[in-house]
Design a protein around this motif. Structure first.
Motif, mmCIF file in Angstrom:
data_model
loop_
_atom_site.group_PDB
_atom_site.id
_atom_site.type_symbol
_atom_site.label_atom_id
_atom_site.label_comp_id
_atom_site.label_asym_id
_atom_site.label_seq_id
_atom_site.Cartn_x
_atom_site.Cartn_y
_atom_site.Cartn_z
ATOM 1 N N GLU A 39 0.850 -1.201 0.000
ATOM 2 C CA GLU A 39 0.000 0.000 0.000
ATOM 3 C C GLU A 39 0.884 1.249 0.000
ATOM 4 O OE1 GLU A 39 -2.877 0.268 3.211
ATOM 5 O OE2 GLU A 39 -4.212 1.288 1.786
ATOM 6 N N LYS A 40 1.933 1.223 0.831
ATOM 7 C CA LYS A 40 2.850 2.369 0.918
ATOM 8 C C LYS A 40 3.474 2.658 -0.435
ATOM 9 C CE LYS A 40 4.387 1.891 5.605
ATOM 10 N NZ LYS A 40 5.059 0.694 6.060
ATOM 11 N N ARG A 41 3.658 1.622 -1.238
ATOM 12 C CA ARG A 41 4.294 1.810 -2.549
ATOM 13 C C ARG A 41 3.274 2.095 -3.643
ATOM 14 N NH1 ARG A 41 7.508 -3.316 -3.445
ATOM 15 N NH2 ARG A 41 9.538 -2.412 -3.633
ATOM 16 N N GLY A 42 2.011 2.253 -3.246
ATOM 17 C CA GLY A 42 0.960 2.604 -4.217
ATOM 18 C C GLY A 42 0.597 1.470 -5.166
ATOM 19 N N LYS A 43 0.906 0.226 -4.762
ATOM 20 C CA LYS A 43 0.646 -0.922 -5.661
ATOM 21 C C LYS A 43 -0.629 -1.669 -5.302
ATOM 22 C CE LYS A 43 4.774 -1.048 -7.760
ATOM 23 N NZ LYS A 43 4.904 -0.605 -9.111
ATOM 24 N N LEU A 44 -1.166 -1.425 -4.087
ATOM 25 C CA LEU A 44 -2.217 -2.303 -3.566
ATOM 26 C C LEU A 44 -3.617 -1.891 -4.007
ATOM 27 C CD1 LEU A 44 -2.731 -4.708 -1.577
ATOM 28 C CD2 LEU A 44 -3.257 -2.974 0.141
ATOM 29 N N LYS A 45 -4.384 -2.886 -4.470
ATOM 30 C CA LYS A 45 -5.823 -2.716 -4.687
ATOM 31 C C LYS A 45 -6.507 -3.823 -3.892
ATOM 32 C CE LYS A 45 -5.380 -0.807 -9.315
ATOM 33 N NZ LYS A 45 -5.856 0.565 -9.198
ATOM 34 N N ARG A 46 -7.711 -3.539 -3.389
ATOM 35 C CA ARG A 46 -8.423 -4.538 -2.586
ATOM 36 C C ARG A 46 -9.822 -4.727 -3.103
ATOM 37 N NH1 ARG A 46 -6.147 -4.002 3.466
ATOM 38 N NH2 ARG A 46 -7.068 -6.055 3.589
ATOM 39 N N VAL A 47 -10.273 -5.975 -3.128
ATOM 40 C CA VAL A 47 -11.667 -6.260 -3.487
ATOM 41 C C VAL A 47 -12.243 -7.217 -2.453
ATOM 42 C CG1 VAL A 47 -11.443 -5.947 -6.000
ATOM 43 C CG2 VAL A 47 -11.063 -8.204 -5.010
ATOM 44 N N SER A 48 -13.565 -7.151 -2.306
ATOM 45 C CA SER A 48 -14.225 -8.123 -1.451
ATOM 46 C C SER A 48 -14.385 -9.420 -2.243
ATOM 47 C CB SER A 48 -15.593 -7.591 -1.026
ATOM 48 O OG SER A 48 -16.369 -8.688 -0.548
ATOM 49 N N GLY A 49 -14.061 -10.535 -1.594
ATOM 50 C CA GLY A 49 -14.218 -11.847 -2.235
ATOM 51 C C GLY A 49 -15.505 -12.538 -1.804
ATOM 52 N N VAL A 50 -16.425 -11.778 -1.227
ATOM 53 C CA VAL A 50 -17.702 -12.355 -0.794
ATOM 54 C C VAL A 50 -18.704 -12.230 -1.925
ATOM 55 C CG1 VAL A 50 -19.566 -12.197 0.912
ATOM 56 C CG2 VAL A 50 -17.217 -11.708 1.593
ATOM 57 N N GLY A 51 -19.484 -13.290 -2.136
ATOM 58 C CA GLY A 51 -20.461 -13.285 -3.242
ATOM 59 C C GLY A 51 -20.151 -14.439 -4.163
ATOM 60 N N THR A 52 -20.852 -14.503 -5.288
ATOM 61 C CA THR A 52 -20.595 -15.613 -6.210
ATOM 62 C C THR A 52 -19.250 -15.387 -6.919
ATOM 63 O OG1 THR A 52 -21.615 -14.486 -8.065
ATOM 64 C CG2 THR A 52 -23.078 -15.849 -6.703
ATOM 65 N N VAL A 53 -18.758 -16.450 -7.557
ATOM 66 C CA VAL A 53 -17.502 -16.324 -8.316
ATOM 67 C C VAL A 53 -17.649 -15.206 -9.353
ATOM 68 C CG1 VAL A 53 -16.018 -17.513 -9.992
ATOM 69 C CG2 VAL A 53 -16.785 -18.721 -7.942
ATOM 70 N N GLU A 54 -18.801 -15.166 -10.037
ATOM 71 C CA GLU A 54 -19.015 -14.174 -11.091
ATOM 72 C C GLU A 54 -19.014 -12.750 -10.515
ATOM 73 O OE1 GLU A 54 -20.925 -16.915 -10.577
ATOM 74 O OE2 GLU A 54 -20.118 -18.078 -12.258
ATOM 75 N N GLU A 55 -19.637 -12.579 -9.352
ATOM 76 C CA GLU A 55 -19.661 -11.240 -8.728
ATOM 77 C C GLU A 55 -18.247 -10.798 -8.351
ATOM 78 O OE1 GLU A 55 -24.151 -11.477 -6.741
ATOM 79 O OE2 GLU A 55 -22.424 -12.120 -5.576
ATOM 80 N N VAL A 56 -17.470 -11.742 -7.823
ATOM 81 C CA VAL A 56 -16.103 -11.389 -7.436
ATOM 82 C C VAL A 56 -15.282 -11.053 -8.695
ATOM 83 C CG1 VAL A 56 -14.009 -12.192 -6.266
ATOM 84 C CG2 VAL A 56 -16.259 -12.817 -5.346
ATOM 85 N N THR A 57 -15.495 -11.833 -9.758
ATOM 86 C CA THR A 57 -14.745 -11.565 -11.004
ATOM 87 C C THR A 57 -15.041 -10.146 -11.508
ATOM 88 O OG1 THR A 57 -14.838 -13.897 -11.615
ATOM 89 C CG2 THR A 57 -14.340 -12.355 -13.386
ATOM 90 N N GLU A 58 -16.304 -9.736 -11.431
ATOM 91 C CA GLU A 58 -16.642 -8.373 -11.884
ATOM 92 C C GLU A 58 -15.857 -7.327 -11.104
ATOM 93 O OE1 GLU A 58 -20.816 -7.312 -12.090
ATOM 94 O OE2 GLU A 58 -21.205 -9.133 -13.252
ATOM 95 N N ARG A 59 -15.780 -7.523 -9.782
ATOM 96 C CA ARG A 59 -15.034 -6.568 -8.938
ATOM 97 C C ARG A 59 -13.539 -6.607 -9.272
ATOM 98 N NH1 ARG A 59 -17.309 -9.249 -3.964
ATOM 99 N NH2 ARG A 59 -19.481 -8.804 -4.356
ATOM 100 N N VAL A 60 -13.039 -7.812 -9.476
ATOM 101 C CA VAL A 60 -11.603 -7.969 -9.772
ATOM 102 C C VAL A 60 -11.276 -7.259 -11.090
ATOM 103 C CG1 VAL A 60 -9.911 -9.696 -10.517
ATOM 104 C CG2 VAL A 60 -11.267 -10.109 -8.463
ATOM 105 N N PHE A 61 -12.087 -7.494 -12.097
ATOM 106 C CA PHE A 61 -11.818 -6.884 -13.411
ATOM 107 C C PHE A 61 -11.925 -5.367 -13.330
ATOM 108 C CE2 PHE A 61 -11.804 -10.169 -16.993
ATOM 109 C CZ PHE A 61 -11.319 -11.173 -16.158
ATOM 110 N N ALA A 62 -12.922 -4.866 -12.569
ATOM 111 C CA ALA A 62 -13.068 -3.408 -12.425
ATOM 112 C C ALA A 62 -11.826 -2.844 -11.739
ATOM 113 C CB ALA A 62 -14.331 -3.082 -11.631
ATOM 114 N N ALA A 63 -11.334 -3.537 -10.688
ATOM 115 C CA ALA A 63 -10.162 -3.040 -9.958
ATOM 116 C C ALA A 63 -8.922 -3.042 -10.849
ATOM 117 C CB ALA A 63 -9.916 -3.903 -8.719
ATOM 118 N N LEU A 64 -8.832 -4.026 -11.753
ATOM 119 C CA LEU A 64 -7.654 -4.125 -12.629
ATOM 120 C C LEU A 64 -7.807 -3.258 -13.886
ATOM 121 C CD1 LEU A 64 -6.947 -7.993 -12.473
ATOM 122 C CD2 LEU A 64 -5.775 -6.167 -11.209
ATOM 123 N N GLY A 65 -9.009 -2.715 -14.086
ATOM 124 C CA GLY A 65 -9.241 -1.891 -15.277
ATOM 125 C C GLY A 65 -9.259 -2.701 -16.555
#
Ligand code: AP5
Ligand code: ZN
Length: 208
Positions: free
Chosen positions: A179-205
């Motif tokens: 986080e200090k190096r500005g590299k960290l992104k966080r997503v919640s892994g709660v929900g269905t696999v598909e819901e988590v994938t949507e969050r992951v893809f949004a976080a990764l752009g």
């Protein structure tokens, strides 16, 4: 893209890693999978087999050597996803050195957050198809008929508890480091696999 997936045991790193890697055309480098493959080939020393089965970590030098050799391979040139590595502060600084040799660095470290009360059930009911490596869950993602299912020895309830405490003691401290190096992104892994994938893809752009 050069990324790291970090999260407690059962958070869904392997599940999301396979989806990201298929989408981005990059290899998944899972130190857990590499160690299990070495064990299956009879190449993992007995004391390390026992360490893994008990939910502890294998020595930093062992996984650093595995990763150092793997990222040198040509398919890692366009990028790669590290799943379950780094897991300790010395592994994180070791990884910087390995990437520095190639004048490169990580783009992003993505943490998948799941509360501990959900992790136990995810790990204990996990099954893996030994032919395809596909990850299933007896309740949330049931395997198809004909799958050749394996139950990981470290998915016994008491070992999962130990793996969770190992994560808290050794790996959770890496989050503020990145986080200090500005590299960290966080997503919640709660929900269905598909819901988590949507969050992951949004976080990764990236898009599906
Ligand atoms: P490793 O293989 O890395 O295990 P881990 O980090 O404990 O993580 P898991 O593989 O258990 O979980 P995951 O987050 O990948 O979840 P998954 O997607 O499978 O390491 C194993 C051991 O190797 C370590 O304990 C250590 O001994 C050694 N080791 C490895 N790397 C090391 C290192 N760098 N240094 C030292 N030692 C090292 O999902 C879990 C289950 O949940 C599945 O059944 C899945 O279908 C299900 N699931 C996934 N997403 C969802 C969802 N959204 N909803 C419901 N179910 C879901
Ligand atoms: Zn995994």
């Amino acid at each position: 893209m050069r990324l790291v997936l970090v999260g407690p045991p059962g958070a869904g790193k392997g599940t999301q890693a396979k989806i990201i890697c298929a989408n981005q055309g990059i290899p998944q480098i899972s130190t857990g999978d590499m160690l299990r493959a070495a064990k299956a080939a009879g190449k993992l020393p007995k004391d390390l087999v026992e360490k893994m089965a008990a939910g502890g970590l294998v020595p930093d030098e062992v996984v650093l050597d595995l990763v150092d050799a793997r990222v040198e391979e040509p398919d890692c040139k366009p990028g790669f996803l590290l799943d379950g590595f780094p897991r300790t502060a010395p592994q994180a600084t070791g990884l910087d050195k390995v990437l520095g040799k190639h004048d490169t660095e990580l783009d992003v470290v993505l943490a998948i957050d799941v509360p501990s009360e959900l992790l136990q059930e995810r790990a204990v009911l996990r099954r893996t198809d030994k032919r395809t490596g596909q990850i299933y869950h007896l309740k949330y993602n049931p395997p198809p008929a004909g799958a050749e299912l394996e139950h990981r020895p470290d998915d016994q309830e008491e070992v999962v508890v130990k793996r969770l405490s190992t994560y808290e003691a050794m790996t959770a401290e890496l989050l503020p480091f990145y986080e200090k190096r500005g590299k960290l992104k966080r997503v919640s892994g709660v929900g269905t696999v598909e819901e988590v994938t949507e969050r992951v893809f949004a976080a990764l752009g990236i898009s599906l």
